[in-house]
Design an enzyme around this catalytic site. Structure first.
Site, PDB file in Angstrom:
ATOM      1  N   GLY A  46       0.870  -1.177   0.000  1.00  0.00           N
ATOM      2  CA  GLY A  46       0.000   0.000   0.000  1.00  0.00           C
ATOM      3  C   GLY A  46       0.902   1.220   0.000  1.00  0.00           C
ATOM      4  O   GLY A  46       1.785   1.344   0.863  1.00  0.00           O
ATOM      5  N   ALA A  47       0.686   2.112  -0.953  1.00  0.00           N
ATOM      6  CA  ALA A  47       1.627   3.214  -1.171  1.00  0.00           C
ATOM      7  C   ALA A  47       1.945   4.006   0.105  1.00  0.00           C
ATOM      8  O   ALA A  47       3.125   4.180   0.441  1.00  0.00           O
ATOM      9  CB  ALA A  47       1.094   4.120  -2.277  1.00  0.00           C
ATOM     10  N   ARG A  88      10.765  -1.118  -4.429  1.00  0.00           N
ATOM     11  CA  ARG A  88       9.606  -1.201  -5.336  1.00  0.00           C
ATOM     12  C   ARG A  88       9.538   0.077  -6.176  1.00  0.00           C
ATOM     13  O   ARG A  88       9.731   1.173  -5.651  1.00  0.00           O
ATOM     14  CB  ARG A  88       8.305  -1.417  -4.548  1.00  0.00           C
ATOM     15  CG  ARG A  88       8.339  -2.757  -3.777  1.00  0.00           C
ATOM     16  CD  ARG A  88       6.973  -3.164  -3.290  1.00  0.00           C
ATOM     17  NE  ARG A  88       6.101  -3.533  -4.385  1.00  0.00           N
ATOM     18  CZ  ARG A  88       4.786  -3.684  -4.259  1.00  0.00           C
ATOM     19  NH1 ARG A  88       4.200  -3.467  -3.108  1.00  0.00           N
ATOM     20  NH2 ARG A  88       4.060  -4.046  -5.294  1.00  0.00           N
ATOM     21  N   ASP A 236      -1.156   4.493  -6.319  1.00  0.00           N
ATOM     22  CA  ASP A 236       0.268   4.315  -6.039  1.00  0.00           C
ATOM     23  C   ASP A 236       1.101   5.460  -6.590  1.00  0.00           C
ATOM     24  O   ASP A 236       2.180   5.763  -6.075  1.00  0.00           O
ATOM     25  CB  ASP A 236       0.758   2.976  -6.590  1.00  0.00           C
ATOM     26  CG  ASP A 236       0.198   1.842  -5.754  1.00  0.00           C
ATOM     27  OD1 ASP A 236      -0.961   1.451  -5.984  1.00  0.00           O
ATOM     28  OD2 ASP A 236       0.891   1.400  -4.826  1.00  0.00           O
ATOM     29  N   LYS A 247      -3.285  -0.562  -8.247  1.00  0.00           N
ATOM     30  CA  LYS A 247      -3.220  -2.024  -8.346  1.00  0.00           C
ATOM     31  C   LYS A 247      -3.793  -2.523  -9.670  1.00  0.00           C
ATOM     32  O   LYS A 247      -4.818  -2.030 -10.129  1.00  0.00           O
ATOM     33  CB  LYS A 247      -4.003  -2.611  -7.173  1.00  0.00           C
ATOM     34  CG  LYS A 247      -4.023  -4.124  -7.067  1.00  0.00           C
ATOM     35  CD  LYS A 247      -2.678  -4.802  -7.162  1.00  0.00           C
ATOM     36  CE  LYS A 247      -1.631  -4.283  -6.223  1.00  0.00           C
ATOM     37  NZ  LYS A 247      -0.255  -4.698  -6.612  1.00  0.00           N
TER      38      LYS A 247
END
Lengths: 349, 349
Positions: A46-47, A88, A236, A247
């Site tokens: 989760g950002a 990420r 994100d 997502k």
């Protein structure tokens, strides 16, 4: 209530989101390399939560630096930031948090090593605390868009588990429920990582919010049956024109929402907006391990050796987004203008 | 090559599709009640294969009827047909096959019990044999729509495993490949039963056809990237106006195909067309056990007690369908006319 992430006794504590909902396990991290690995392996995801985890990871790493002077410290500190940045690629909150930690170091040039370590820990804790406040503010703005008795579809998990607490998309839902509105939530299961069935369903059930789980491919059916009034998702990374990376599957939901004339809202903090990126095509999309698609835990659900694609995100173009909910208000079109104003000047609502 | 279903030594043999791709198990059925249960539990699935299984199940049940005269036989025979009809509601091929078996009994009023039993077995075997021929003919027609180097998205499994062999949607792909065309297939995994990852990926890999597995929610992403040229799916029931019930998620894929201006083809035998039903809203949609959504084998992937919807099919309206491929040619709009002509008069191409 569970805690997604916490700074405790000079360590980072995180609920292991890979094990939910069957096990509620809290992992204690004392080495920043393990925090980086936890981000990569999606112990935390989760950002906004990734941002908090990166900040805490950096604070943890910094506190372990064995340097006599500031110069030696900064050299090691930069290495830590670099390792954290490589975890990420898509969620911009990661880079935002790293930049914020770097800035703190830069803006306190006179502090000694030990004092700087303390300031970095304080900054990470501040990011954590602010994130919850931001979500509550986002909830207050966003809930004005939600009518009583609304049925809301959400994709992935943009909840307490995706943030320091409360949530972005689910924060809006929580705020609407707190205002006494009767809300019905449909949660897409969100393959391959199943954030919807494992996380969203779990945290909404804990809050006693009426939630129905569906597979991703049922969203169109539910919309056609008139069972969905509104879609809310997290983000994100949001480009300066409003194109939104979220997502994988969010884009499909947005196309379906358009087909059924259902509003499609994105809820995300200002830290998710990346004014350096003009449009969505420039957002890097992470491609993850194919085993996420071919296996559920250790059970193979596809033939060995099959080719697989596993992009973890997609980009919803701005034309499919009705509005973007932030802690500074609700941005409407044209997003180029409203987002810029919001990022630069603060509250516009 | 595997066999989906076969009449062998007075029993019905079926590959257990629930265990694929990890295990290739053939089950031998000697009691028609077990065949009915196998249809219900999806040991066998796919509209044409369900039709064949129902016919063979009826032949099996009929051969076990202990009746002295025709009247007693027919009474028991009708009970068997009724039990078989109650297995699954959406695929019309089930009812078509049952009607065909009933007609054989009716049209041979002078046969004794033992002879009738043999005729029913012959009819079931004939339905099986015809289905393969039908698929090959459908492949010949359908492959004319597929260009060399096409990338084809398919949803669920409309392959050899969904039919007596060769397949409907996958039959078209096989025919194109046999003609020397270079074809790339994207297979949606098709939650919750995973027919795409477990069955389509498995049977196309066995044939050496270039196949890439994606989760259902990646279809939009792949289309937006320009990686999909054509969509082909099967069907469980086609209304007289062309509205098509097929595996849940087909409708979402059709909406996405429209958004990206990609042709959306349905491949199905004439027996799938139900002229008694005017439009898709009248097609009964089966809602299956929620455990299909909440569990993978025995692993829970959602919190216990969560509300779940599990419609097994959805309806794609005729406006989203480019053409319907049958063994009698390619039906184009208006489907009201073309389908009726095809069903009543035979070959139109």
């Amino acid at each position: 209530m569970f805690k997604t992430i916490e700074w405790k006794n000079n360590s980072v504590v995180m609920i292991d989101q890979r094990l939910l909902p069957s096990q509620e396990v809290y992992r204690i991290y004392t080495d920043f390399l393990d925090v980086a690995e936890a981000i990569r392996k999606m112990v935390v995801r989760g950002a906004p939560a990734i941002g908090v985890a990166a900040a805490m990871g950096i604070a943890l790493g910094a506190s372990d630096i064995n340097a006599k002077d500031r110069r030696g410290f900064v050299k090691e500190f930069k290495k830590i930031c670099k390792i954290m940045a490589a975890t990420r690629p898509t969620a911009v909150n990661l880079f935002w948090a790293i930049e914020r930690m770097k800035r703190v170091a830069k803006e306190n040039p006179k502090l000694g090593v030990d004092e700087l370590k303390q300031v970095l820990i304080q900054e990470a804790k501040k990011i954590h605390k602010e994130d919850i406040e931001i979500n509550k503010q986002m909830g207050r703005y966003g809930s004005s868009l939600i009518k009583n008795k609304a049925a809301i579809l959400t994709h992935c998990n943009a909840g307490a588990l995706a943030t320091a607490g409360y949530g972005t998309a689910l924060g809006v839902i929580r705020a609407a429920v707190e205002q006494g509105k009767k809300i019905k939530v449909f949660a897409d299961e969100t393959r391959p990582f199943l954030q919807g069935s494992r996380l969203t369903a779990w945290e909404l059930m804990k809050d006693g919010i009426d939630t129905t789980l569906i597979t991703d491919n049922m969203a169109g059916y539910m919309m056609k049956k008139g069972l969905i009034d509104v879609v809310i998702v997290g983000a994100d990374r949001i480009a300066s024109n409003g194109d939104t990376a979220n997502k994988i599957g969010s884009y499909s939901v947005a196309v379906l929402a358009k087909e059924h004339k259902i509003p499609f809202y994105v809820a995300a903090p200002i830290s998710t907006i990346d004014l350096n990126i003009k449009h969505g095509d420039k957002i890097p999309i992470e491609e993850r391990d194919t085993k996420e698609v071919t296996h559920i835990k250790d059970i193979a659900i596809a033939p060995a050796g099959i080719k697989v694609r596993n992009p973890a995100f997609d980009v919803t173009p701005n034309r499919l987004i009705t509005a973007i909910i932030t802690e500074r208000g609700i941005a409407r079109k044209s997003f180029e203008k409203s987002l810029k104003r919001m990022v630069k000047a603060g509250n516009i609502s």
